[in-house]
Scaffold this active site. Structure first.
Site, PDB file in Angstrom:
ATOM      1  N   LYS A 209     -15.142  -9.929   2.785  1.00 28.57           N
ATOM      2  CA  LYS A 209     -14.440 -11.090   2.309  1.00 28.57           C
ATOM      3  C   LYS A 209     -15.333 -12.323   2.806  1.00 28.57           C
ATOM      4  O   LYS A 209     -16.803 -11.836   2.993  1.00 28.57           O
ATOM      5  CB  LYS A 209     -14.086 -11.255   3.730  1.00 28.57           C
ATOM      6  CG  LYS A 209     -12.234  -9.628   3.153  1.00 28.57           C
ATOM      7  CD  LYS A 209     -11.744  -9.426   4.667  1.00 28.57           C
ATOM      8  CE  LYS A 209      -9.987  -8.499   4.234  1.00 28.57           C
ATOM      9  NZ  LYS A 209      -9.422  -8.713   5.355  1.00 28.57           N
TER      10      LYS A 209
ATOM     11  N   TYR B 250      -2.201  -9.200  -1.983  1.00 26.57           N
ATOM     12  CA  TYR B 250      -1.375  -8.978  -0.866  1.00 26.57           C
ATOM     13  C   TYR B 250       0.043  -9.196  -0.833  1.00 26.57           C
ATOM     14  O   TYR B 250       0.867  -9.688   0.025  1.00 26.57           O
ATOM     15  CB  TYR B 250      -2.097  -9.735   0.359  1.00 26.57           C
ATOM     16  CG  TYR B 250      -3.050  -9.626   1.041  1.00 26.57           C
ATOM     17  CD1 TYR B 250      -3.175  -8.203   1.628  1.00 26.57           C
ATOM     18  CD2 TYR B 250      -4.934 -10.581   0.695  1.00 26.57           C
ATOM     19  CE1 TYR B 250      -4.597  -8.273   1.822  1.00 26.57           C
ATOM     20  CE2 TYR B 250      -5.715 -10.455   1.307  1.00 26.57           C
ATOM     21  CZ  TYR B 250      -6.000  -9.158   1.962  1.00 26.57           C
ATOM     22  OH  TYR B 250      -6.853  -9.166   2.017  1.00 26.57           O
TER      23      TYR B 250
ATOM     24  N   ASN C 232     -11.955 -10.190   9.798  1.00 20.67           N
ATOM     25  CA  ASN C 232     -12.683  -8.805   9.928  1.00 20.67           C
ATOM     26  C   ASN C 232     -13.680  -8.020   8.624  1.00 20.67           C
ATOM     27  O   ASN C 232     -13.926  -6.634   8.492  1.00 20.67           O
ATOM     28  CB  ASN C 232     -11.142  -7.854   9.802  1.00 20.67           C
ATOM     29  CG  ASN C 232     -10.424  -8.316   9.348  1.00 20.67           C
ATOM     30  OD1 ASN C 232     -11.083  -8.764   7.803  1.00 20.67           O
ATOM     31  ND2 ASN C 232      -9.314  -7.563   8.364  1.00 20.67           N
TER      32      ASN C 232
ATOM     33  N   HIS D  10     -12.117  -5.213   3.018  1.00 15.77           N
ATOM     34  CA  HIS D  10     -11.120  -5.045   3.221  1.00 15.77           C
ATOM     35  C   HIS D  10     -11.359  -3.538   2.736  1.00 15.77           C
ATOM     36  O   HIS D  10     -12.748  -3.167   2.188  1.00 15.77           O
ATOM     37  CB  HIS D  10     -10.752  -5.817   1.988  1.00 15.77           C
ATOM     38  CG  HIS D  10      -9.557  -5.499   1.466  1.00 15.77           C
ATOM     39  ND1 HIS D  10      -8.335  -4.877   1.889  1.00 15.77           N
ATOM     40  CD2 HIS D  10      -9.467  -4.174  -0.227  1.00 15.77           C
ATOM     41  CE1 HIS D  10      -7.433  -4.540   0.841  1.00 15.77           C
ATOM     42  NE2 HIS D  10      -8.404  -3.717  -0.213  1.00 15.77           N
TER      43      HIS D  10
ATOM     44  N   GLU E 266      -5.505  -1.868  -6.795  1.00 16.45           N
ATOM     45  CA  GLU E 266      -6.023  -2.330  -6.909  1.00 16.45           C
ATOM     46  C   GLU E 266      -7.697  -2.671  -7.722  1.00 16.45           C
ATOM     47  O   GLU E 266      -7.963  -4.464  -8.311  1.00 16.45           O
ATOM     48  CB  GLU E 266      -6.594  -2.720  -5.239  1.00 16.45           C
ATOM     49  CG  GLU E 266      -5.658  -3.013  -4.658  1.00 16.45           C
ATOM     50  CD  GLU E 266      -5.935  -3.206  -2.466  1.00 16.45           C
ATOM     51  OE1 GLU E 266      -6.953  -2.684  -2.714  1.00 16.45           O
ATOM     52  OE2 GLU E 266      -4.882  -2.780  -1.786  1.00 16.45           O
TER      53      GLU E 266
HETATM   54  P1  RTP Z   1      -7.010  -4.739   4.454  1.00 17.83           P
HETATM   55  O1  RTP Z   1      -6.278  -4.923   3.727  1.00 17.83           O
HETATM   56  O2  RTP Z   1      -7.940  -6.288   4.941  1.00 17.83           O
HETATM   57  O3  RTP Z   1      -7.845  -3.713   4.380  1.00 17.83           O
HETATM   58  O4  RTP Z   1      -6.393  -4.608   6.013  1.00 17.83           O
HETATM   59  P2  RTP Z   1      -5.976  -3.171   6.261  1.00 17.83           P
HETATM   60  O5  RTP Z   1      -4.762  -2.815   5.575  1.00 17.83           O
HETATM   61  O6  RTP Z   1      -6.874  -2.885   7.347  1.00 17.83           O
HETATM   62  O7  RTP Z   1      -5.042  -4.538   7.309  1.00 17.83           O
HETATM   63  P3  RTP Z   1      -3.173  -5.180   6.187  1.00 17.83           P
HETATM   64  O8  RTP Z   1      -2.126  -4.569   7.914  1.00 17.83           O
HETATM   65  O9  RTP Z   1      -3.055  -4.858   5.482  1.00 17.83           O
HETATM   66  O10 RTP Z   1      -4.079  -6.853   6.581  1.00 17.83           O
HETATM   67  C1  RTP Z   1      -4.277  -7.166   5.460  1.00 17.83           C
HETATM   68  C2  RTP Z   1      -5.375  -8.168   6.712  1.00 17.83           C
HETATM   69  O11 RTP Z   1      -4.701  -9.011   7.127  1.00 17.83           O
HETATM   70  C3  RTP Z   1      -5.268  -9.677   8.205  1.00 17.83           C
HETATM   71  N1  RTP Z   1      -4.397  -9.594   8.833  1.00 17.83           N
HETATM   72  N2  RTP Z   1      -4.034 -11.118  10.006  1.00 17.83           N
HETATM   73  N3  RTP Z   1      -3.417 -12.655  12.294  1.00 17.83           N
HETATM   74  C4  RTP Z   1      -2.886 -11.705  11.765  1.00 17.83           C
HETATM   75  O12 RTP Z   1      -2.474 -10.901  13.141  1.00 17.83           O
HETATM   76  C5  RTP Z   1      -3.182 -10.475  11.584  1.00 17.83           C
HETATM   77  N4  RTP Z   1      -2.865  -9.262  10.772  1.00 17.83           N
HETATM   78  C6  RTP Z   1      -2.909  -8.773   9.147  1.00 17.83           C
HETATM   79  C7  RTP Z   1      -6.218  -9.058   8.336  1.00 17.83           C
HETATM   80  O13 RTP Z   1      -7.625  -9.711   7.714  1.00 17.83           O
HETATM   81  C8  RTP Z   1      -6.184  -8.182   7.760  1.00 17.83           C
HETATM   82  O14 RTP Z   1      -7.087  -7.230   6.769  1.00 17.83           O
END
Ligand code: RTP
Length: 155
Positions: A16, A56, A119, A122, A133
């Site tokens: 990212k 997303y 974070n 991804h 994706e």
């Molecule tokens: P990623 O897609 O980035 O690998 O992350 P992930 O599946 O582990 O998590 P996901 O729930 O799909 O969330 C995607 C990205 O959104 C951001 N996020 N921010 N502020 C918050 O509470 C929050 N929750 C999620 C994070 O950057 C997360 O990687």
């Protein structure tokens, strides 16, 4: 061959904008290479808002969605396709839990991040989403399927 050959799988991994700007492309690539995975595609791209809204789309109703789109579009992202046995699940393990405060030390997020909104990386969460994706981020001709000419332990 002594190991059981499994169907080769691909996953979409991205560094990212915060990871790119902090100089973490190298360490992130190193962890996937050292584990035995194969890089099949890589490019730097600053994604458009439309592109990120597609990437997303499952999160569009979340309160953090606008901030997430702004963060992810704030600079270049290093987009990659990695290939290998169980790379989707193992790739997620290498990245660590979504919230870095819950990520184990030794994972990328557990070593380099403290904020869920910054974070660093991804990774696709399932084989199906990986396919979607990869198709969203790469043209088929940008993905290389290659075999080591010398070693057969890279699988
Ligand atoms: P990623 O897609 O980035 O690998 O992350 P992930 O599946 O582990 O998590 P996901 O729930 O799909 O969330 C995607 C990205 O959104 C951001 N996020 N921010 N502020 C918050 O509470 C929050 N929750 C999620 C994070 O950057 C997360 O990687």
């Amino acid at each position: 061959r002594e190991f059981v050959e499994m169907t080769t799988e691909q996953t979409f991994i991205a560094v990212k904008p915060d990871g790119v700007q902090r100089g973490l492309i190298g360490p992130i690539i190193s962890r996937f290479e050292a584990r035995g995975f194969k890089l099949a595609a890589i490019k730097l791209v600053t994604p458009t808002k439309e592109h990120l809204e597609k990437h997303y789309e499952d999160l569009s109703s979340k309160p953090f969605f606008p901030g997430l789109i702004a963060y992810m579009g704030s600079g270049p992202v290093c987009a990659m396709v990695w290939e290998g046995r169980d790379v989707v699940k193992t790739g997620r393990a290498i990245l660590g839990a979504t919230n870095p405060l819950a990520s184990a030390p030794g994972t990328i997020r557990g070593d380099y991040a403290i904020d869920v909104g910054r974070n660093v990386c991804h990774g696709s969460d399932a084989v199906d989403s990986a396919k979607k994706e990869i198709a969203l981020w790469f043209k088929p001709e940008e993905i290389q399927s290659w075999k080591s000419a010398q070693f057969d332990w890279i699988y």
